[in-house]
Scaffold this active site. Structure first.
Site, PDB file in Angstrom:
ATOM      1  N   GLN A   1      33.103   8.324  51.544  1.00 60.39           N
ATOM      2  CA  GLN A   1      33.241   9.770  51.371  1.00 60.39           C
ATOM      3  C   GLN A   1      34.681  10.178  51.632  1.00 60.39           C
ATOM      4  O   GLN A   1      35.261   9.808  52.648  1.00 60.39           O
ATOM      5  CB  GLN A   1      32.305  10.513  52.328  1.00 60.39           C
ATOM      6  CG  GLN A   1      32.307  12.018  52.126  1.00 60.39           C
ATOM      7  CD  GLN A   1      31.332  12.719  53.064  1.00 60.39           C
ATOM      8  OE1 GLN A   1      30.929  12.190  54.091  1.00 60.39           O
ATOM      9  NE2 GLN A   1      30.971  13.943  52.704  1.00 60.39           N
ATOM     10  N   THR A   2      35.271  10.936  50.700  1.00 65.43           N
ATOM     11  CA  THR A   2      36.660  11.367  50.851  1.00 65.43           C
ATOM     12  C   THR A   2      36.795  12.850  51.149  1.00 65.43           C
ATOM     13  O   THR A   2      37.821  13.276  51.662  1.00 65.43           O
ATOM     14  CB  THR A   2      37.477  11.030  49.589  1.00 65.43           C
ATOM     15  OG1 THR A   2      36.877  11.663  48.465  1.00 65.43           O
ATOM     16  CG2 THR A   2      37.551   9.519  49.379  1.00 65.43           C
ATOM     17  N   VAL A   3      35.787  13.650  50.821  1.00 64.26           N
ATOM     18  CA  VAL A   3      35.781  15.083  51.145  1.00 64.26           C
ATOM     19  C   VAL A   3      34.565  15.335  52.027  1.00 64.26           C
ATOM     20  O   VAL A   3      33.435  15.078  51.599  1.00 64.26           O
ATOM     21  CB  VAL A   3      35.722  15.961  49.873  1.00 64.26           C
ATOM     22  CG1 VAL A   3      35.644  17.429  50.247  1.00 64.26           C
ATOM     23  CG2 VAL A   3      36.924  15.698  48.976  1.00 64.26           C
TER      24      VAL A   3
ATOM     25  N   HIS B   1      28.263  16.191  48.534  1.00 69.21           N
ATOM     26  CA  HIS B   1      28.327  16.318  47.079  1.00 69.21           C
ATOM     27  C   HIS B   1      27.837  15.038  46.421  1.00 69.21           C
ATOM     28  O   HIS B   1      27.746  13.997  47.060  1.00 69.21           O
ATOM     29  CB  HIS B   1      29.747  16.643  46.611  1.00 69.21           C
ATOM     30  CG  HIS B   1      30.762  15.598  46.946  1.00 69.21           C
ATOM     31  ND1 HIS B   1      31.266  15.404  48.224  1.00 69.21           N
ATOM     32  CD2 HIS B   1      31.388  14.680  46.170  1.00 69.21           C
ATOM     33  CE1 HIS B   1      32.153  14.425  48.212  1.00 69.21           C
ATOM     34  NE2 HIS B   1      32.231  13.950  46.971  1.00 69.21           N
TER      35      HIS B   1
ATOM     36  N   HIS C   1      28.398  12.764  42.794  1.00 68.13           N
ATOM     37  CA  HIS C   1      29.117  12.529  41.544  1.00 68.13           C
ATOM     38  C   HIS C   1      28.097  12.254  40.447  1.00 68.13           C
ATOM     39  O   HIS C   1      27.185  11.447  40.647  1.00 68.13           O
ATOM     40  CB  HIS C   1      30.026  11.295  41.656  1.00 68.13           C
ATOM     41  CG  HIS C   1      31.174  11.469  42.584  1.00 68.13           C
ATOM     42  ND1 HIS C   1      32.445  11.707  42.143  1.00 68.13           N
ATOM     43  CD2 HIS C   1      31.236  11.422  43.939  1.00 68.13           C
ATOM     44  CE1 HIS C   1      33.256  11.795  43.185  1.00 68.13           C
ATOM     45  NE2 HIS C   1      32.538  11.628  44.288  1.00 68.13           N
TER      46      HIS C   1
END
Length: 136
Positions: free
Chosen positions: A94-96, A100, A102
């Protein structure tokens, strides 16, 4: 109060984005880093960091929108496949830190790759691991 994520700022209209869909709980928009044309991110409007931080109802709302968006992407781009990716915490890719999913249209030999080391434990080990997971 924590610093708003980039997704919170997009949802609030503070930053521009290419919105695909919105309802009372979710917001879908084009990923700025398109893997393939039609790559959409679907986020909860409430800025919960991970799947572990949302209610069952919020998770259901998120995946209802993912389902709608996947059908719309299929209709618009006719991909050969669709990959759904929902990552949690940095070690989980996870980068944010705002939950969410994709929705990525996929094509044979499109260069997108998902690789992890795979083991094939014996059935007894699988059964032992399964007993540790208590779903409530």
């Amino acid at each position: 109060m924590s610093t708003p994520t980039i997704f919170s700022r997009l949802i609030a209209g503070e930053l521009p984005c290419a919105k695909v869909y919105e309802d009372d709980q979710t917001f879908a928009f084009m990923d700025a880093g398109q893997v393939n044309p039609g790559h959409v991110l679907v986020a909860l409007k409430r800025p919960a960091p991970t799947i572990l931080d949302v209610t069952e109802e919020e998770a259901a709302a998120l995946f209802r929108t993912v389902h709608k968006v996947a059908h719309a992407v299929q209709a618009a781009f006719s991909p050969e496949g669709i990959t759904l990716l929902q990552a949690n915490k940095p070690a989980g890719w996870q980068t944010v830190p705002h939950i969410h999913v994709h929705v990525v249209p996929r094509y044979a030999n499109d260069g997108a790759d998902l690789v992890w080391p795979r083991s094939n434990p014996p059935m007894e080990e699988l059964k032992a691991l399964a007993t540790r997971i208590v779903v409530g």
